[in-house]
Design an enzyme around this catalytic site. Structure first.
Site, PDB file in Angstrom:
ATOM      1  N   ASP A  78       0.815  -1.210   0.000  1.00 57.71           N
ATOM      2  CA  ASP A  78       0.000   0.000   0.000  1.00 57.71           C
ATOM      3  C   ASP A  78       0.852   1.264   0.000  1.00 57.71           C
ATOM      4  O   ASP A  78       0.497   2.258  -0.628  1.00 57.71           O
ATOM      5  CB  ASP A  78      -0.933   0.002   1.212  1.00 57.71           C
ATOM      6  CG  ASP A  78      -2.072  -1.004   1.069  1.00 57.71           C
ATOM      7  OD1 ASP A  78      -2.436  -1.321  -0.073  1.00 57.71           O
ATOM      8  OD2 ASP A  78      -2.585  -1.474   2.103  1.00 57.71           O
ATOM      9  N   ALA A 194      -7.849   3.746   6.834  1.00 56.49           N
ATOM     10  CA  ALA A 194      -6.465   3.772   7.304  1.00 56.49           C
ATOM     11  C   ALA A 194      -6.403   4.347   8.720  1.00 56.49           C
ATOM     12  O   ALA A 194      -7.107   3.882   9.612  1.00 56.49           O
ATOM     13  CB  ALA A 194      -5.603   4.566   6.315  1.00 56.49           C
TER      14      ALA A 194
END
Length: 305
Positions: A78, A194
């Site tokens: 990511d 996140a």
């Protein structure tokens, strides 16, 4: 055949090997291939003695990555994906994201799926999903001293993190609010899964045109996250006399001095994800974060209605 880019994390042997392999394969298919390191999208590190490490947004675009490039492949986790979008979003290049890391929440395919995925993309059998980004700036007086594209979130906090900060936050033309907290997060819908999720913020599906403000460990029951239209700019001023630290997308950022202020605004450049199938955001939530899974184990000895 198209002009294709490959961005890879050279700190991951699997990603580096795959990048070299697919460069050769694409060249054999007649493609014009250009390669770039994912580290090129990192923002650089600041220090208390040198608080600004300025990297203009358009200077992160790798050589030969331009509007003529049909697509690019990013190989990594990511973090590499976030870095790659800072590199290619200003050029409007769509990315095929391939996971060679751990969670891979933002990635479309795994490394073992790359042959079929590449065949599908080269045949034009894909769609492009656009996700909003924001521009984050550190301003001094009336000019910008630091800026970056942000796909996930901007975090502003004090060193050490456990120290209390006092912020004045203005959203659009609304009246400013005062927040006492360990820090604040400005997050896009993509970034809602996140840091803001860990800080108690909601999950927002990618197609919703909003931004969210999340206080980190606020010192008041009245300070809670807020979601507002992503067309609204944000201005954050700190009342503290010590420098603050701003981090963008979990990467390096900038120190924010007491006389500075932080601003966010909608980015003119969306992140363009190549999608090989129908949107399955809830499936990704289930697979990666365990969303919707039963929270109580059901013993087989108990007959349930």
């Amino acid at each position: 055949m198209p002009k294709v880019g490959i961005i890879f994390n050279d700190m991951k042997p699997a990603a580096q090997e795959a990048a070299e392999l697919w460069r050769e394969k694409l060249v054999m298919k007649g493609c014009e291939v250009h390669m770039a390191n994912g580290l090129g999208g990192l923002l650089g590190y600041s220090s208390p003695t040198g608080p600004i490490c300025h990297t203009p947004i358009d200077s992160l675009i790798p050589p030969h990555f331009d509007e003529d490039m049909a697509f690019a492949v990013v190989l990594g986790g990511d973090g590499t994906v976030l870095s790659a979008f800072r590199q290619v979003a200003p050029a409007g290049i769509p990315l095929l994201t391939v996971n060679t890391g751990h969670m891979g929440f933002l990635t479309e395919a795994y490394l073992n799926q790359l042959p079929r995925a590449m065949e599908q993309v080269l045949a034009g059998n894909y769609r492009v999903e656009e996700r909003s980004m924001i521009v984050v700036k550190v301003c001094h007086a009336d000019h910008t001293v630091w800026e970056a594209l942000c796909l996930n979130e901007m975090v502003l906090h004090r060193e050490p993190l456990t120290s209390m900060c006092h912020f004045e936050v203005s959203v659009g033309n609304h009246a400013p609010v005062d927040i006492a907290a360990d820090g604040v997060i400005i997050s896009t819908p993509t970034g809602s899964t996140a840091y803001s999720l860990s800080a108690g913020g909601p999950v927002i599906t990618p197609g919703v045109s909003v931004t969210q403000l999340i206080p980190i460990c606020p010192h008041s029951l009245a300070s809670r996250g807020i979601v507002f239209p992503d067309s609204e700019p944000v201005k954050i001023t700190a009342a503290n006399t010590d420098p603050l630290v701003m981090v963008v997308d979990g990467n390096a950022g900038s120190y924010v001095m007491p006389e500075d202020w932080v601003a966010t605004e909608p980015s003119p450049y969306p992140a363009k994800f190549i999608r090989l199938g129908s949107p399955e955001f809830f499936r990704v939530l289930r697979e990666k974060l365990g969303w919707g899974l039963p929270h109580i184990a059901k013993p087989t000895s108990v007959e349930l209605p």
